[in-house]
Design a protein around this motif. Sequence first.
Motif, PDB file in Angstrom:
ATOM      1  N   THR A 175       0.703  -0.996  -0.026  1.00 38.48           N
ATOM      2  CA  THR A 175      -0.083  -0.028   0.059  1.00 38.48           C
ATOM      3  C   THR A 175       0.948   1.103   0.031  1.00 38.48           C
ATOM      4  OG1 THR A 175      -1.938  -1.138   1.239  1.00 38.48           O
ATOM      5  CG2 THR A 175      -1.759   1.268   1.365  1.00 38.48           C
ATOM      6  N   PHE A 176       0.668   2.113  -0.979  1.00 43.72           N
ATOM      7  CA  PHE A 176       1.323   3.366  -1.270  1.00 43.72           C
ATOM      8  C   PHE A 176       0.715   4.644  -0.658  1.00 43.72           C
ATOM      9  CE2 PHE A 176       2.933   0.026  -4.215  1.00 43.72           C
ATOM     10  CZ  PHE A 176       4.397   0.443  -4.027  1.00 43.72           C
ATOM     11  N   THR A 177       1.252   5.477   0.086  1.00 49.01           N
ATOM     12  CA  THR A 177       0.774   6.746   0.511  1.00 49.01           C
ATOM     13  C   THR A 177       1.236   7.923  -0.188  1.00 49.01           C
ATOM     14  OG1 THR A 177      -0.009   5.776   2.536  1.00 49.01           O
ATOM     15  CG2 THR A 177       0.072   8.153   2.388  1.00 49.01           C
ATOM     16  N   ILE A 178       0.502   8.594  -0.948  1.00 47.31           N
ATOM     17  CA  ILE A 178       0.959   9.946  -1.524  1.00 47.31           C
ATOM     18  C   ILE A 178       0.447  11.197  -0.613  1.00 47.31           C
ATOM     19  CG2 ILE A 178       1.235  11.506  -3.531  1.00 47.31           C
ATOM     20  CD1 ILE A 178       2.499   8.582  -3.640  1.00 47.31           C
ATOM     21  N   ASN A 179       1.190  11.625   0.182  1.00 46.75           N
ATOM     22  CA  ASN A 179       0.702  12.707   1.128  1.00 46.75           C
ATOM     23  C   ASN A 179       0.215  14.100   0.490  1.00 46.75           C
ATOM     24  OD1 ASN A 179       1.145  11.084   3.576  1.00 46.75           O
ATOM     25  ND2 ASN A 179       3.397  11.749   3.721  1.00 46.75           N
ATOM     26  N   GLY A 180      -0.953  14.452   0.741  1.00 47.04           N
ATOM     27  CA  GLY A 180      -1.461  15.545   0.336  1.00 47.04           C
ATOM     28  C   GLY A 180      -2.237  15.558  -1.059  1.00 47.04           C
ATOM     29  N   VAL A 181      -2.442  14.173  -1.705  1.00 47.20           N
ATOM     30  CA  VAL A 181      -2.742  13.950  -2.994  1.00 47.20           C
ATOM     31  C   VAL A 181      -4.080  12.889  -2.703  1.00 47.20           C
ATOM     32  CG1 VAL A 181      -2.780  13.422  -5.338  1.00 47.20           C
ATOM     33  CG2 VAL A 181      -0.642  14.401  -4.327  1.00 47.20           C
ATOM     34  N   ARG A 182      -5.108  13.517  -2.504  1.00 45.50           N
ATOM     35  CA  ARG A 182      -6.261  12.705  -2.291  1.00 45.50           C
ATOM     36  C   ARG A 182      -6.937  12.156  -3.271  1.00 45.50           C
ATOM     37  NH1 ARG A 182     -10.473  15.192   1.793  1.00 45.50           N
ATOM     38  NH2 ARG A 182     -10.846  12.973   1.921  1.00 45.50           N
ATOM     39  N   ARG A 183      -6.732  12.613  -4.482  1.00 43.50           N
ATOM     40  CA  ARG A 183      -7.346  11.845  -5.770  1.00 43.50           C
ATOM     41  C   ARG A 183      -6.440  11.960  -6.883  1.00 43.50           C
ATOM     42  NH1 ARG A 183     -10.738  15.238  -3.483  1.00 43.50           N
ATOM     43  NH2 ARG A 183     -12.749  14.398  -2.263  1.00 43.50           N
ATOM     44  N   GLY A 184      -6.726  11.303  -7.949  1.00 45.57           N
ATOM     45  CA  GLY A 184      -6.115  11.335  -9.053  1.00 45.57           C
ATOM     46  C   GLY A 184      -6.039   9.887  -9.799  1.00 45.57           C
ATOM     47  N   THR A 185      -5.274   9.822 -10.807  1.00 51.89           N
ATOM     48  CA  THR A 185      -5.057   8.634 -11.470  1.00 51.89           C
ATOM     49  C   THR A 185      -3.619   8.151 -11.483  1.00 51.89           C
ATOM     50  OG1 THR A 185      -6.703   9.765 -13.251  1.00 51.89           O
ATOM     51  CG2 THR A 185      -5.356   7.605 -13.829  1.00 51.89           C
ATOM     52  N   VAL A 186      -3.634   6.841 -11.207  1.00 52.02           N
ATOM     53  CA  VAL A 186      -2.128   6.001 -11.189  1.00 52.02           C
ATOM     54  C   VAL A 186      -2.100   5.172 -12.518  1.00 52.02           C
ATOM     55  CG1 VAL A 186      -0.635   4.703  -9.663  1.00 52.02           C
ATOM     56  CG2 VAL A 186      -2.249   6.002  -8.830  1.00 52.02           C
ATOM     57  N   HIS A 187      -1.176   5.612 -13.408  1.00 51.92           N
ATOM     58  CA  HIS A 187      -0.587   4.817 -14.505  1.00 51.92           C
ATOM     59  C   HIS A 187       0.388   3.775 -13.991  1.00 51.92           C
ATOM     60  CE1 HIS A 187      -3.460   7.346 -17.090  1.00 51.92           C
ATOM     61  NE2 HIS A 187      -2.906   8.012 -16.363  1.00 51.92           N
ATOM     62  N   VAL A 188       0.451   2.500 -14.569  1.00 57.17           N
ATOM     63  CA  VAL A 188       1.629   1.863 -14.217  1.00 57.17           C
ATOM     64  C   VAL A 188       2.295   1.886 -15.698  1.00 57.17           C
ATOM     65  CG1 VAL A 188       2.543  -0.295 -13.439  1.00 57.17           C
ATOM     66  CG2 VAL A 188       0.342   0.314 -12.713  1.00 57.17           C
ATOM     67  N   ILE A 189       3.634   2.276 -15.588  1.00 59.23           N
ATOM     68  CA  ILE A 189       4.184   2.691 -17.026  1.00 59.23           C
ATOM     69  C   ILE A 189       4.658   1.250 -17.498  1.00 59.23           C
ATOM     70  CG2 ILE A 189       6.321   3.683 -17.890  1.00 59.23           C
ATOM     71  CD1 ILE A 189       6.053   5.874 -15.719  1.00 59.23           C
ATOM     72  N   ASP A 190       4.698   1.235 -18.852  1.00 55.63           N
ATOM     73  CA  ASP A 190       4.966  -0.028 -19.435  1.00 55.63           C
ATOM     74  C   ASP A 190       4.202  -1.170 -19.335  1.00 55.63           C
ATOM     75  OD1 ASP A 190       6.599   1.519 -21.184  1.00 55.63           O
ATOM     76  OD2 ASP A 190       8.538   0.931 -19.953  1.00 55.63           O
ATOM     77  N   GLU A 191       2.862  -0.954 -18.477  1.00 55.30           N
ATOM     78  CA  GLU A 191       2.185  -2.099 -18.206  1.00 55.30           C
ATOM     79  C   GLU A 191       0.808  -2.126 -18.680  1.00 55.30           C
ATOM     80  OE1 GLU A 191       2.597  -4.053 -14.139  1.00 55.30           O
ATOM     81  OE2 GLU A 191       4.392  -3.054 -13.905  1.00 55.30           O
ATOM     82  N   ASP A 192       0.181  -0.868 -19.309  1.00 50.67           N
ATOM     83  CA  ASP A 192      -1.041  -0.652 -19.914  1.00 50.67           C
ATOM     84  C   ASP A 192      -2.046  -0.891 -18.816  1.00 50.67           C
ATOM     85  OD1 ASP A 192      -2.694  -0.056 -21.909  1.00 50.67           O
ATOM     86  OD2 ASP A 192      -2.742  -2.365 -22.712  1.00 50.67           O
ATOM     87  N   ARG A 193      -1.652  -0.588 -17.626  1.00 45.60           N
ATOM     88  CA  ARG A 193      -3.100  -0.591 -16.620  1.00 45.60           C
ATOM     89  C   ARG A 193      -2.925   0.397 -15.709  1.00 45.60           C
ATOM     90  NH1 ARG A 193      -1.252  -3.346 -11.775  1.00 45.60           N
ATOM     91  NH2 ARG A 193       1.030  -3.593 -11.691  1.00 45.60           N
ATOM     92  N   THR A 194      -4.100   0.819 -15.005  1.00 38.96           N
ATOM     93  CA  THR A 194      -4.007   1.603 -13.946  1.00 38.96           C
ATOM     94  C   THR A 194      -4.535   0.859 -12.562  1.00 38.96           C
ATOM     95  OG1 THR A 194      -6.387   2.270 -14.346  1.00 38.96           O
ATOM     96  CG2 THR A 194      -4.645   3.675 -15.558  1.00 38.96           C
ATOM     97  N   VAL A 195      -4.113   1.542 -11.559  1.00 34.98           N
ATOM     98  CA  VAL A 195      -4.656   1.067 -10.226  1.00 34.98           C
ATOM     99  C   VAL A 195      -5.733   2.122  -9.630  1.00 34.98           C
ATOM    100  CG1 VAL A 195      -2.687  -0.430  -9.902  1.00 34.98           C
ATOM    101  CG2 VAL A 195      -2.564   1.982  -9.188  1.00 34.98           C
ATOM    102  N   ALA A 196      -6.588   1.749  -8.760  1.00 35.53           N
ATOM    103  CA  ALA A 196      -7.333   2.756  -7.991  1.00 35.53           C
ATOM    104  C   ALA A 196      -6.548   3.413  -6.939  1.00 35.53           C
ATOM    105  CB  ALA A 196      -8.334   1.862  -7.183  1.00 35.53           C
TER     106      ALA A 196
END
Length: 298
Positions: free
Chosen positions: A35-56
């Motif tokens: 589980t990754f935490t990005i402090n201060g960013v509550r929403r957005g889009t996460v692209h997994v580079i070179d894997e043609d997928r996103t994660v919630a």
Amino acid sequence: GVSADQRIDVMAKQAADGTIYVFAVNTTASQVSATFTINGVRRGTVHVIDEDRTVAFSEETFQDTFSGYAVHIYQVVPPKIQFVKVSTAGEKLGTGPQVLTILAPGVAAGNTLIIHSAAQASSLTIARVTDSKENVYTVDVNSPWGGTSSRSHGLASGYIQTPLLAGDTITIEWSSNAYRRYTTQVLEFSGIAQYNRVGQAAQKRGYGSSFAAGPVTSTGEEELVLGAVLVNGANSVYTPGKGFSTLSSRVSSLTGFSVALLEEYTISSKGDEQFTANGTFPQLRNWGAVVGTYKSSK
């Protein structure tokens, strides 16, 4: 930061445009969930580079699974739409329009002002909004309570093409100029479209310990969903609905107009999402709620 049951090495870098890149390596031969935490960013889009997928991604966190010694590179793109600040607010007792003065440091070109205004009358509507720099505003939704309520409120918005400086003014005109009480709060956002910015709107009035207005449906990948509530009583305490964040509330200081303006918002992550602006009060309240969607400039 990262939380995992095995060791995950992580490095993060932020680009000039706000995009965050996260480099993560599973240092073991075992499969690992992290589980990754990005402090201060509550929403957005996460692209997994070179894997043609996103994660919630929600509420500053996202999760992913690593096979043994796997490497993932994530591109975290914050929403283009961001709440900036309350640009001005105030009350009026009297006849004619309400005029508010922009607070320092002003409003930057390219940002959008959303005006939430209420009047002590049961059948009034916002007729027009202007400012001293001749930016163009639209009336987005009106919600007169009707009957003997002596309450009306609504939303208007304007894209700021010419910057507003501290001391410039915004004028809110209602459908009648009679002697009344008014209260208004002006919210500033970045990343909202200049033209055809309003998607859908809905309204609801009720009595109880909770409120709800909607649903409205997003039409694009990223849209602002803004809920604006007018409640009887000089109390701004409430709990927003799931997925919504509160904005600065305003309690009227006018004698004889005991109301509060409440606002909450969320950002859609895809088209055809349904949203109902909702929340709960600590006691029974008369309330009116409106909800509107605002399209991204991208």
